[in-house]
Design a protein around this motif. Sequence first.
Motif, PDB file in Angstrom:
ATOM      1  N   VAL A  43       0.835  -1.200   0.000  1.00  0.00           N
ATOM      2  CA  VAL A  43       0.000   0.000   0.000  1.00  0.00           C
ATOM      3  C   VAL A  43       0.868   1.248   0.000  1.00  0.00           C
ATOM      4  O   VAL A  43       1.718   1.429   0.888  1.00  0.00           O
ATOM      5  CB  VAL A  43      -0.946   0.013   1.221  1.00  0.00           C
ATOM      6  CG1 VAL A  43      -1.810   1.272   1.212  1.00  0.00           C
ATOM      7  CG2 VAL A  43      -1.825  -1.239   1.234  1.00  0.00           C
ATOM      8  N   HIS A  44       0.666   2.108  -0.992  1.00  0.00           N
ATOM      9  CA  HIS A  44       1.388   3.378  -1.092  1.00  0.00           C
ATOM     10  C   HIS A  44       0.521   4.468  -0.473  1.00  0.00           C
ATOM     11  O   HIS A  44      -0.621   4.672  -0.883  1.00  0.00           O
ATOM     12  CB  HIS A  44       1.693   3.704  -2.554  1.00  0.00           C
ATOM     13  CG  HIS A  44       2.539   4.930  -2.730  1.00  0.00           C
ATOM     14  ND1 HIS A  44       3.892   4.947  -2.486  1.00  0.00           N
ATOM     15  CD2 HIS A  44       2.217   6.188  -3.102  1.00  0.00           C
ATOM     16  CE1 HIS A  44       4.369   6.149  -2.709  1.00  0.00           C
ATOM     17  NE2 HIS A  44       3.374   6.923  -3.084  1.00  0.00           N
ATOM     18  N   ASP A  45       1.084   5.173   0.515  1.00  0.00           N
ATOM     19  CA  ASP A  45       0.308   6.173   1.243  1.00  0.00           C
ATOM     20  C   ASP A  45       0.586   7.609   0.802  1.00  0.00           C
ATOM     21  O   ASP A  45       0.212   8.570   1.469  1.00  0.00           O
ATOM     22  CB  ASP A  45       0.556   6.051   2.753  1.00  0.00           C
ATOM     23  CG  ASP A  45       2.032   6.255   3.123  1.00  0.00           C
ATOM     24  OD1 ASP A  45       2.816   6.682   2.251  1.00  0.00           O
ATOM     25  OD2 ASP A  45       2.385   5.999   4.294  1.00  0.00           O
TER      26      ASP A  45
ATOM     27  N   GLY B 194      -0.688  12.054 -14.378  1.00  0.00           N
ATOM     28  CA  GLY B 194      -1.793  12.393 -13.494  1.00  0.00           C
ATOM     29  C   GLY B 194      -2.942  11.418 -13.480  1.00  0.00           C
ATOM     30  O   GLY B 194      -3.968  11.675 -12.838  1.00  0.00           O
ATOM     31  N   LYS B 195      -2.818  10.289 -14.148  1.00  0.00           N
ATOM     32  CA  LYS B 195      -3.910   9.323 -14.237  1.00  0.00           C
ATOM     33  C   LYS B 195      -3.462   7.952 -13.732  1.00  0.00           C
ATOM     34  O   LYS B 195      -2.266   7.672 -13.650  1.00  0.00           O
ATOM     35  CB  LYS B 195      -4.405   9.195 -15.682  1.00  0.00           C
ATOM     36  CG  LYS B 195      -4.974  10.473 -16.288  1.00  0.00           C
ATOM     37  CD  LYS B 195      -5.445  10.213 -17.700  1.00  0.00           C
ATOM     38  CE  LYS B 195      -6.105  11.455 -18.308  1.00  0.00           C
ATOM     39  NZ  LYS B 195      -5.114  12.540 -18.510  1.00  0.00           N
ATOM     40  N   ILE B 196      -4.446   7.122 -13.391  1.00  0.00           N
ATOM     41  CA  ILE B 196      -4.158   5.713 -13.137  1.00  0.00           C
ATOM     42  C   ILE B 196      -4.459   4.980 -14.440  1.00  0.00           C
ATOM     43  O   ILE B 196      -5.611   4.938 -14.890  1.00  0.00           O
ATOM     44  CB  ILE B 196      -5.009   5.152 -11.986  1.00  0.00           C
ATOM     45  CG1 ILE B 196      -4.659   5.868 -10.676  1.00  0.00           C
ATOM     46  CG2 ILE B 196      -4.776   3.647 -11.834  1.00  0.00           C
ATOM     47  CD1 ILE B 196      -5.468   5.387  -9.487  1.00  0.00           C
TER      48      ILE B 196
ATOM     49  N   LEU C  68       4.590   4.017  -9.824  1.00  0.00           N
ATOM     50  CA  LEU C  68       4.456   5.447  -9.593  1.00  0.00           C
ATOM     51  C   LEU C  68       5.221   6.224 -10.656  1.00  0.00           C
ATOM     52  O   LEU C  68       6.396   5.932 -10.928  1.00  0.00           O
ATOM     53  CB  LEU C  68       4.978   5.802  -8.195  1.00  0.00           C
ATOM     54  CG  LEU C  68       4.886   7.271  -7.769  1.00  0.00           C
ATOM     55  CD1 LEU C  68       3.425   7.699  -7.685  1.00  0.00           C
ATOM     56  CD2 LEU C  68       5.581   7.466  -6.432  1.00  0.00           C
ATOM     57  N   LEU C  69       4.554   7.222 -11.255  1.00  0.00           N
ATOM     58  CA  LEU C  69       5.172   8.032 -12.294  1.00  0.00           C
ATOM     59  C   LEU C  69       5.768   9.302 -11.700  1.00  0.00           C
ATOM     60  O   LEU C  69       5.226   9.873 -10.749  1.00  0.00           O
ATOM     61  CB  LEU C  69       4.140   8.396 -13.372  1.00  0.00           C
ATOM     62  CG  LEU C  69       3.498   7.214 -14.100  1.00  0.00           C
ATOM     63  CD1 LEU C  69       2.383   7.699 -15.002  1.00  0.00           C
ATOM     64  CD2 LEU C  69       4.546   6.458 -14.908  1.00  0.00           C
TER      65      LEU C  69
ATOM     66  N   VAL D 181       0.871   3.707 -13.378  1.00  0.00           N
ATOM     67  CA  VAL D 181       0.619   2.898 -14.568  1.00  0.00           C
ATOM     68  C   VAL D 181       0.847   1.443 -14.200  1.00  0.00           C
ATOM     69  O   VAL D 181       1.743   1.118 -13.420  1.00  0.00           O
ATOM     70  CB  VAL D 181       1.523   3.322 -15.748  1.00  0.00           C
ATOM     71  CG1 VAL D 181       2.986   3.103 -15.426  1.00  0.00           C
ATOM     72  CG2 VAL D 181       1.142   2.582 -17.019  1.00  0.00           C
ATOM     73  N   ALA D 182       0.009   0.566 -14.719  1.00  0.00           N
ATOM     74  CA  ALA D 182       0.116  -0.863 -14.435  1.00  0.00           C
ATOM     75  C   ALA D 182       0.480  -1.624 -15.696  1.00  0.00           C
ATOM     76  O   ALA D 182      -0.182  -1.484 -16.727  1.00  0.00           O
ATOM     77  CB  ALA D 182      -1.198  -1.403 -13.881  1.00  0.00           C
TER      78      ALA D 182
END
Length: 294
Positions: free
Chosen positions: A22-24, A160-162, A209-210, A216-217
């Motif tokens: 989990v990234h917080d 800025g997007k997933i 994480l960008l 991006v996955a």
Amino acid sequence: MNNQDNLVEGIVVKAYGGYFYVHDGVSTRECTLRGRLRYLRQQVMVGDRVLMAPGQDRGGIVQEALPRRSALLRPAVANVDQAVIVFSLRDPEPNPGLLERFLITAALNGITPVICFNKVDLTKEDQVELVTRYRENYNVVVTSAKTGAGLSFLRETLNGKISVFAGPSGVGKSTLLNSIIPGLKQKTGEVSARLKSGKHTTRHIELILLADGGFVADTPGFSSMDLPDIKPEDLAGLFPGIGDYQTNCYFTGCLHYKEPGCSIKEAVEEGNISKGRYLQYLEFLEQLMDRRRH
């Protein structure tokens, strides 16, 4: 983000070996699930927003999964803003039927599709029409990880997007990510000369994480996808550029198949709708009607 119960909100960036990473917003913690969530493990996906109780040594416990705004089952990712659907223009050859299945799945899940045609350096003349066909109705990026063509535009599209990269094996998803994200070393594989298909090099889903914001996955590749279970009469509306013409059909409820006075068939004859996409629509329509009969 902390809440009043000292729980921290974060996003699941990887689920592997029974742990949820989990990234917080600052760092990533290796978490387990709270007891009552262990039996619902399949409901906690990469991309889920969760509340976790931080522990020692960068550990923690996921206490609650927050409501999703979207979810894909294949690949299994939640809260996706856009799907970058990657197909190569050659090696392996593009499969328009599989591409359309991806596009329909994205539309049904409220996810914006971006079509990425990769390996443009290998393009043959007869594949230019394929790119043109989709540019009329979708955001299309044409790239080459080998020459660098289109990579800056693709990088800007992700900011800025997933985003989730999806597509068949061997089309260059991991290679593209390695090219646009400095320091990333995703495993890549060669395309089989005998089978003309790629090897599965991505084994699990992970959000990366960008630098300019967003995630991006990369996802495992696959060569088939079932057509979603939809009503035949709803299919045309999931084909942008085709469904736009259906309001002028003579018969209400026209399936644009064998009915007379069909405005979509007229648009195909007049060259306003790609014949290739219409034939793909008919193939899917027949599959859906056959499902109903059985």
